[in-house]
Motif scaffolding. Sequence first.
Motif, short mmCIF file in Angstrom:
data_model
loop_
_atom_site.label_atom_id
_atom_site.label_comp_id
_atom_site.label_asym_id
_atom_site.label_seq_id
_atom_site.Cartn_x
_atom_site.Cartn_y
_atom_site.Cartn_z
N ALA A 88 1.19 -1.02 -0.11
CA ALA A 88 0.19 0.46 -0.57
C ALA A 88 0.67 0.93 0.11
O ALA A 88 1.93 0.96 0.23
CB ALA A 88 -0.96 -0.22 1.24
N THR A 89 0.03 1.77 -0.43
CA THR A 89 1.37 3.85 -0.31
C THR A 89 0.29 4.74 0.24
O THR A 89 -0.66 4.38 0.31
CB THR A 89 0.86 4.59 -1.67
N LEU A 90 1.12 4.53 1.37
CA LEU A 90 0.26 6.21 1.91
C LEU A 90 0.44 7.25 1.26
O LEU A 90 0.82 8.18 0.83
CB LEU A 90 2.00 6.54 2.74
N VAL A 91 -1.22 7.93 1.34
CA VAL A 91 -1.38 9.03 0.93
C VAL A 91 -1.55 9.71 2.07
O VAL A 91 -1.37 11.49 1.64
CB VAL A 91 -2.98 8.65 0.50
N GLY A 92 -1.88 10.26 3.30
CA GLY A 92 -2.12 10.68 4.28
C GLY A 92 -1.79 10.43 5.22
O GLY A 92 -3.36 9.29 5.59
N GLY A 93 -1.52 11.33 6.56
CA GLY A 93 -2.04 11.15 7.79
C GLY A 93 -0.60 10.77 8.25
O GLY A 93 0.57 10.59 7.51
N PRO A 94 -0.58 9.79 9.52
CA PRO A 94 -1.84 10.08 10.18
C PRO A 94 -2.62 11.57 10.84
O PRO A 94 -1.74 12.56 11.29
CB PRO A 94 -1.92 9.26 11.84
N THR A 96 -5.97 13.62 13.23
CA THR A 96 -6.99 13.81 14.51
C THR A 96 -7.98 14.37 13.53
O THR A 96 -7.65 15.30 13.65
CB THR A 96 -6.39 13.98 15.43
N THR A 97 -8.89 14.00 13.55
CA THR A 97 -10.37 14.29 12.74
C THR A 97 -10.99 14.88 13.60
O THR A 97 -11.04 15.09 14.74
CB THR A 97 -10.86 13.36 12.16
N PRO A 98 -11.90 16.22 13.42
CA PRO A 98 -12.73 16.63 14.13
C PRO A 98 -14.00 16.23 14.65
O PRO A 98 -14.46 16.10 15.61
CB PRO A 98 -13.25 17.89 13.02
N TRP A 99 -14.08 14.33 14.37
CA TRP A 99 -14.82 14.13 14.71
C TRP A 99 -13.80 12.86 16.04
O TRP A 99 -14.61 12.07 15.98
CB TRP A 99 -15.79 12.97 13.32
N ASN A 100 -12.92 13.09 16.44
CA ASN A 100 -12.30 12.18 17.05
C ASN A 100 -11.84 11.17 16.52
O ASN A 100 -11.89 9.70 17.38
CB ASN A 100 -12.77 12.61 18.15
N ASP A 101 -11.26 11.39 15.76
CA ASP A 101 -10.80 9.48 14.97
C ASP A 101 -9.60 10.44 14.21
O ASP A 101 -8.99 10.70 14.59
CB ASP A 101 -11.58 8.80 13.55
N ARG A 102 -8.27 8.77 14.78
CA ARG A 102 -6.86 8.74 14.14
C ARG A 102 -7.32 8.21 13.20
O ARG A 102 -7.12 6.68 13.03
CB ARG A 102 -6.44 8.10 14.86
N ASN A 103 -6.91 8.45 11.69
CA ASN A 103 -6.92 8.70 10.40
C ASN A 103 -5.50 8.33 9.91
O ASN A 103 -5.04 9.47 9.69
CB ASN A 103 -8.26 9.05 9.45
N VAL A 104 -5.16 7.43 8.80
CA VAL A 104 -4.58 7.46 8.16
C VAL A 104 -5.20 6.88 6.31
O VAL A 104 -6.37 5.90 6.45
CB VAL A 104 -3.68 6.13 8.44
#
Length: 121
Positions: A88-94, A96-104
Amino acid sequence: MLTVPDFDAALRFYRDALGLDVEAVWSSEGGHVVLLSAGRATLELVDEAHAAEIDRIEVGRRVAGPVRVAFEVDDSEALATRLGESGATLVGGPVTTPWNDRNVRLEAPDGTQLTLFTGVE
């Protein structure tokens, strides 16, 4: 349903690297199908403006096409690292979103964009 150009590579990525369980297997002269369990599924419909906002938060710019698959996982950062080792290729992140998730955000070897998210406590 994902139609993928390299079935065996996609199966290794989603089953072995991402850890989805095989529920059923079908094959015929016409091809192969493997049903993978991804837990409870939902369909999230968003308009173009909100899709752009999600991309801005997760990646910094608009990058996803009309379909992006999101998985709630125990540790989004650790799994993203493991999936990177599996092609997989990293596109963005990690992030922390405004809805309080840690996204990658990743792009799978088959080109599908994936968001891995973990709730922040």
